[in-house]
Design a protein around this motif. Sequence first.
Motif, PDB file in Angstrom:
ATOM      1  N   ASP A  29       0.837  -1.190   0.000  1.00 44.38           N
ATOM      2  CA  ASP A  29       0.000   0.000   0.000  1.00 44.38           C
ATOM      3  C   ASP A  29       0.876   1.247   0.000  1.00 44.38           C
ATOM      4  OD1 ASP A  29      -3.100   0.788   0.817  1.00 44.38           O
ATOM      5  OD2 ASP A  29      -1.608   2.271   1.442  1.00 44.38           O
ATOM      6  N   ILE A  30       0.573   2.155  -0.891  1.00 44.42           N
ATOM      7  CA  ILE A  30       1.435   3.333  -1.052  1.00 44.42           C
ATOM      8  C   ILE A  30       1.449   4.186   0.213  1.00 44.42           C
ATOM      9  CG2 ILE A  30      -0.418   4.658  -2.145  1.00 44.42           C
ATOM     10  CD1 ILE A  30       1.712   5.967  -3.890  1.00 44.42           C
ATOM     11  N   ASN A  31       0.343   4.210   0.945  1.00 43.20           N
ATOM     12  CA  ASN A  31       0.251   5.083   2.112  1.00 43.20           C
ATOM     13  C   ASN A  31       0.537   4.376   3.425  1.00 43.20           C
ATOM     14  OD1 ASN A  31      -0.640   7.389   0.635  1.00 43.20           O
ATOM     15  ND2 ASN A  31      -2.620   6.378   0.426  1.00 43.20           N
ATOM     16  N   GLN A  44      23.265   0.716  -1.133  1.00 43.30           N
ATOM     17  CA  GLN A  44      23.339   0.657  -2.590  1.00 43.30           C
ATOM     18  C   GLN A  44      23.894  -0.681  -3.075  1.00 43.30           C
ATOM     19  OE1 GLN A  44      24.364   4.215  -4.406  1.00 43.30           O
ATOM     20  NE2 GLN A  44      25.416   3.295  -6.111  1.00 43.30           N
ATOM     21  N   LEU A  60      13.088  -5.272  -2.890  1.00 45.11           N
ATOM     22  CA  LEU A  60      13.296  -5.270  -4.343  1.00 45.11           C
ATOM     23  C   LEU A  60      13.588  -3.862  -4.852  1.00 45.11           C
ATOM     24  CD1 LEU A  60      10.406  -7.628  -5.536  1.00 45.11           C
ATOM     25  CD2 LEU A  60      12.820  -8.183  -5.232  1.00 45.11           C
ATOM     26  N   LYS A  61      13.418  -2.878  -3.976  1.00 45.98           N
ATOM     27  CA  LYS A  61      13.644  -1.497  -4.395  1.00 45.98           C
ATOM     28  C   LYS A  61      15.137  -1.258  -4.628  1.00 45.98           C
ATOM     29  CE  LYS A  61      12.708   3.270  -3.070  1.00 45.98           C
ATOM     30  NZ  LYS A  61      12.137   4.165  -2.070  1.00 45.98           N
ATOM     31  N   THR A  62      15.456  -0.608  -5.732  1.00 47.12           N
ATOM     32  CA  THR A  62      16.836  -0.222  -5.980  1.00 47.12           C
ATOM     33  C   THR A  62      17.141   0.978  -5.102  1.00 47.12           C
ATOM     34  OG1 THR A  62      16.456  -0.849  -8.256  1.00 47.12           O
ATOM     35  CG2 THR A  62      18.491   0.335  -7.779  1.00 47.12           C
ATOM     36  N   THR A  80      19.895   3.779  -3.162  1.00 47.30           N
ATOM     37  CA  THR A  80      21.168   4.479  -3.285  1.00 47.30           C
ATOM     38  C   THR A  80      21.611   4.861  -1.879  1.00 47.30           C
ATOM     39  OG1 THR A  80      20.083   6.593  -3.474  1.00 47.30           O
ATOM     40  CG2 THR A  80      20.516   5.421  -5.515  1.00 47.30           C
ATOM     41  N   THR A  82       9.082  -3.141  -6.254  1.00 47.37           N
ATOM     42  CA  THR A  82      10.245  -2.284  -6.465  1.00 47.37           C
ATOM     43  C   THR A  82      10.064  -0.900  -5.855  1.00 47.37           C
ATOM     44  OG1 THR A  82       9.320  -1.664  -8.573  1.00 47.37           O
ATOM     45  CG2 THR A  82      10.946  -3.431  -8.595  1.00 47.37           C
ATOM     46  N   SER A  83       8.849  -0.598  -5.397  1.00 49.00           N
ATOM     47  CA  SER A  83       8.675   0.673  -4.696  1.00 49.00           C
ATOM     48  C   SER A  83       9.024   0.551  -3.224  1.00 49.00           C
ATOM     49  CB  SER A  83       7.223   1.150  -4.824  1.00 49.00           C
ATOM     50  OG  SER A  83       6.915   1.351  -6.175  1.00 49.00           O
ATOM     51  N   GLN A 101      10.772   1.915 -11.380  1.00 49.77           N
ATOM     52  CA  GLN A 101      10.664   3.062 -10.481  1.00 49.77           C
ATOM     53  C   GLN A 101      10.123   4.290 -11.213  1.00 49.77           C
ATOM     54  OE1 GLN A 101      13.328   1.109 -10.805  1.00 49.77           O
ATOM     55  NE2 GLN A 101      13.740   0.253  -8.770  1.00 49.77           N
ATOM     56  N   VAL A 135       0.750   9.560   8.113  1.00 53.01           N
ATOM     57  CA  VAL A 135       0.712   8.855   6.834  1.00 53.01           C
ATOM     58  C   VAL A 135       1.687   9.580   5.921  1.00 53.01           C
ATOM     59  CG1 VAL A 135      -0.726   8.326   4.846  1.00 53.01           C
ATOM     60  CG2 VAL A 135      -1.652   8.117   7.135  1.00 53.01           C
ATOM     61  N   THR A 147       2.301  11.005   0.397  1.00 53.65           N
ATOM     62  CA  THR A 147       2.067  10.680  -1.004  1.00 53.65           C
ATOM     63  C   THR A 147       0.752  11.215  -1.526  1.00 53.65           C
ATOM     64  OG1 THR A 147       1.300   8.594  -0.163  1.00 53.65           O
ATOM     65  CG2 THR A 147       3.476   8.626  -1.163  1.00 53.65           C
TER      66      THR A 147
END
Lengths: 377, 710
Positions: free
Chosen positions: A293-295, A307, A314-316, A318, A368-369, B114, B201, B204
């Motif tokens: 969930d994005i939030n 890095q 899974l997120k790339t 840095t 990946t997020s 991404q 939260v 976003t």
Amino acid sequence: MTYTSSIRYLFLLTLLTLGSCSQDFLVETNPNAIATAEYYTTENDVLLALNGVYNALRDNNGIAEGSGLFSEERSDNTGRNDNQSNAGEPFQFNAFALLPSNSYLQTHWTSLYQTITRANYVLAGSENVTYAKSDTKAQYQAEAKFIRALIYFQLVRKWGDVPLVTKPLTTTDEVMANTFREKKEKVYAQIVADLTDVINSTLPDSRSAADKGRVSKVAGNALLGQVYLTMATTLDQANRAANLAQAKTFLTNAYSKRTFGLLKEIPYADVFDVSKKTTNPEAIFQIVYKQGDINYSSSIAANNQAQGETINSLKTTTGVGGNVTPDLVKDYEDGDLRKDFSIKYANASVVKDYFITKFRDVSSTAGTSGYGATIGC
Amino acid sequence: MQEGRFNQGPILGALIYAPIFRARDENGNLVKNEMAAQQPVYGYQTIENPVAVAEETNITRKGLRGTFNGTASYEIIPGLVAKANLGLQTYNEKYEYYLPTSLSSGNNPPYSPQAIAAATASALTLSTQNLLAEFTATYAKQFGKHRLNGLVGYTVQKTNLDQISVSAQGFQTNAVQEITAKGADPTNFFLNLPSTAGSGVPNTTTSLATSSIGFTGTGKQEETLLSYLARAEYNYDDRYYLTAAFRTDGSSRFGPLNRWGNFPSLSAGWTISNEPFYADWLGAASTLKLRGSWGLTGNYNVGNYNYLQTMNSPTGAVFGSGTIQTAFYSGPIKDQKLGWESTSQYNLGLDVGLFNNRLLLIANAYLSDSYNLLFNQPISAISGTTSILTNLRNSKIRNKGIEFQIDGRAVSTQDFKLNLSGNISLNRNKVLNMGGANTILVAGAERSYITHITQEGQPVGMFYGFKVIGMVRQKDVDNLAADNAVYNAATQSFPTGYVLKGPARSTASTNPLRPGDLIFQDVNGDGVVNDADKQVIGSPYPKFTYGFSVNASYKAFDANASFNGVYGSQVLDGQDYYLFNMEGSGNQYSVVADRYRSEDQPGNGQVFRASRGGTQSNSTRLSTFYLQNGSYLRCTNITLGYNLPASVLTKVRVSGLRLYANVNNAFTFTKYKGYNPEVDYNNGANLAPGVDYGKYPLARGYNIGARITF
């Protein structure tokens, strides 16, 4: 009356009547929000506001997953180098060079009192409604009191004497009157009183899988035990033995209600396994994140990842990730199971250092997020 | 185009994007991800090609304004006129934003997962109605040399706002750049809400989309304003003028206790040149007029609903294996007593016309004091918030100033005309009384480090930080070592009575002072530089501002040029955080080449040493190093024109034809290193003026035109 004179008077009459409707005309209220004073009417309103207190625990400036800056980095375990993109403020925590103007410190302080404020509103508002079952009110209040105690326990350990507020402050005069540092003994007394109400409440000993994330009686006992332990070591040593005895009582209460046999039966990795977060019997109290969930997801796994690494997420990523100090690396004894699970050396040229790996979510749902579901608290 | 940090807008990106990377390849195609891709190896900032950001980010704003008016007036008795004016103004706006998948996201290349996840479309619609009704009665009467004018009336105003702002994500291609092309996941579509701090939260769901009236997010607003007014004007023989006015205003923005404000004013004028004794004292056909006034004015420039504490928009908490439950919590406390800020202003003026009004001189002086200042007063965090909008009772901010203007028709012949004009104004601002509020410290640039202070005895919003008094050099090293020997690192102090041999050290960095570091002034002389040594280090306010223009015409040709300028202000260049960081992560100001490198190459003595790690000089320790001279002189406009002679015009049956060419913002003289010294990153927030940070530069515009009148 002639025609023209009647127009004349009509005009004046219009002027006067329009002028007299002034008072209501100037009252405007926000169409998108209900006044706080009018909010509490049903028991469901209390539940939703109680959820608002739980929501405050998710604030990364408070005690959620971003709070390592105020605790773990303050120890010798993790930290950050004083490179330029971090220069100045966050670095002051692990360098023990905090300036009073540090904005991170102020944000943390504010977040903690915001959580307390929300709990105080629920405790006051919950008195104003009627409940279908008499236990409901006490249970809601017990949950709010647990969170209030949890936060005051943070405050009193970090600052010592702090302002002690237990009711909503709705005017600046009330705020001014309460802005003074209360002796830490009194703060501890309030924490103990709140947690005593929790363990005497009708809350369940532990929460069902569907209600993980809510306060349980075991959590109340465990926290009260920890509070007494801290009191034994930081308050008047005359009460040391009594405080230690209390700590033993409540920690034993918590331990005796466990749903597993021995701690060693639970593999270390399971504690951090996101697929077992609702079933892991060792978890006493947790902040729940929603995978993907994005939030409402957790980003601690991805944020800690250095890095060139893939072990956390899974997120790339840095940068150096969640930096582990050499001090902690050396503290692990040979054969310590926790070492290989908790830290890893990253070989990327901009890192060449250890980073934290115990929080992991490499599921495709997190993706990946890096919207992970790692367990907080 | 967006402003701010380089991940949002191309302006700061263009400054920091290293010049060794290409904007386009030899075929003219945009080159992307060139600098960002090398971030892992060299630690570059992850900046996308700013040309690509500007060209491929799609932002449009369309507005439609409507004005409807109806007026009726009626003469009740001779001289007494009643007038009603009803007006409706509407404004509708559509704002659209699209960030494509074809730009890098961080150091991840275009079209990477991404970059696809970052792609966002936002759509915002705004609808406003402003209803205004004005009812007035005027009375005019003349008897002998006395003239009398009176006005009474009232006005009623109601303004509505309705705005919806949504964003969509999950775009797989850029073929359709609309919110309708969103991905299937429900979280790919969301409402943008006004940002609320501490919502627990991540941010976003807060889009940067803001309507042109400054409202962010989704919501409705309604506000009302009701005013009663009266005015009387008296004039005797065009010599003595007297005006008295009174108005009372009620605004829905304020709390029930202080909705109304009363604002009287008085003014008087004396045309000395119309007196019999004047006798062309300043020459034939000269004029001389003296003016004076006092008035109280009100300020209600605050948002709506700031007097009532409300619940915030619902958010969520998660339980079980990921069930999101709705969560409510109360918004911050509000001041029920919120009311009008008022300013009392005295004006004194003199108008002089000489040589048959060929030379006009205007002089003005004013003294104004503002009271009950509307202010977001910091409040103890135990309230659950950090500030509350309130009136600072007993507060007083004084502005005083003088202005001069001169207009002259220098040459006025049949063929050649030359007009010159110039003005200069000086304003001084000072906080006389904070009304019990503490000194206010504000973080006005990136990274939340403190940049401004407002305190009694100083102007509002002065730059605040450390004062650079020199640079550490090799000769200081032994002294520093001697100081180190007695320095107590745990308490960050020296023994009492110890006299420092070397320069004072900053406690904000553990990296020791080395040659090439800046030396900050140790104001209290305790041997260490910490918060106690911060001071006012500069002023964003000019000592004076000025302007002048030249108008000339010769036969059918005309030319004019206008200039304006400020002198004596300073600018805090927030971009220096990157442009002076000397860590090799992006482009730098060219003066960085002239930094301290060694005793043999000490540079210009001002630019400190380069370091990948933190030093005692870095920009989050704001010092005079980061202030620049903001003085400038700008040519705002040059216009050249040609009017076709009447002999030609009659043949083509038009009554006038003018051809012209002009350039706006033609050139600026300034020492400021950024784009524009007249900059305000905080968009009018008066506690933090004079900051530059990725702001869009002034555009230079060229116009060529023809104006035909029939």
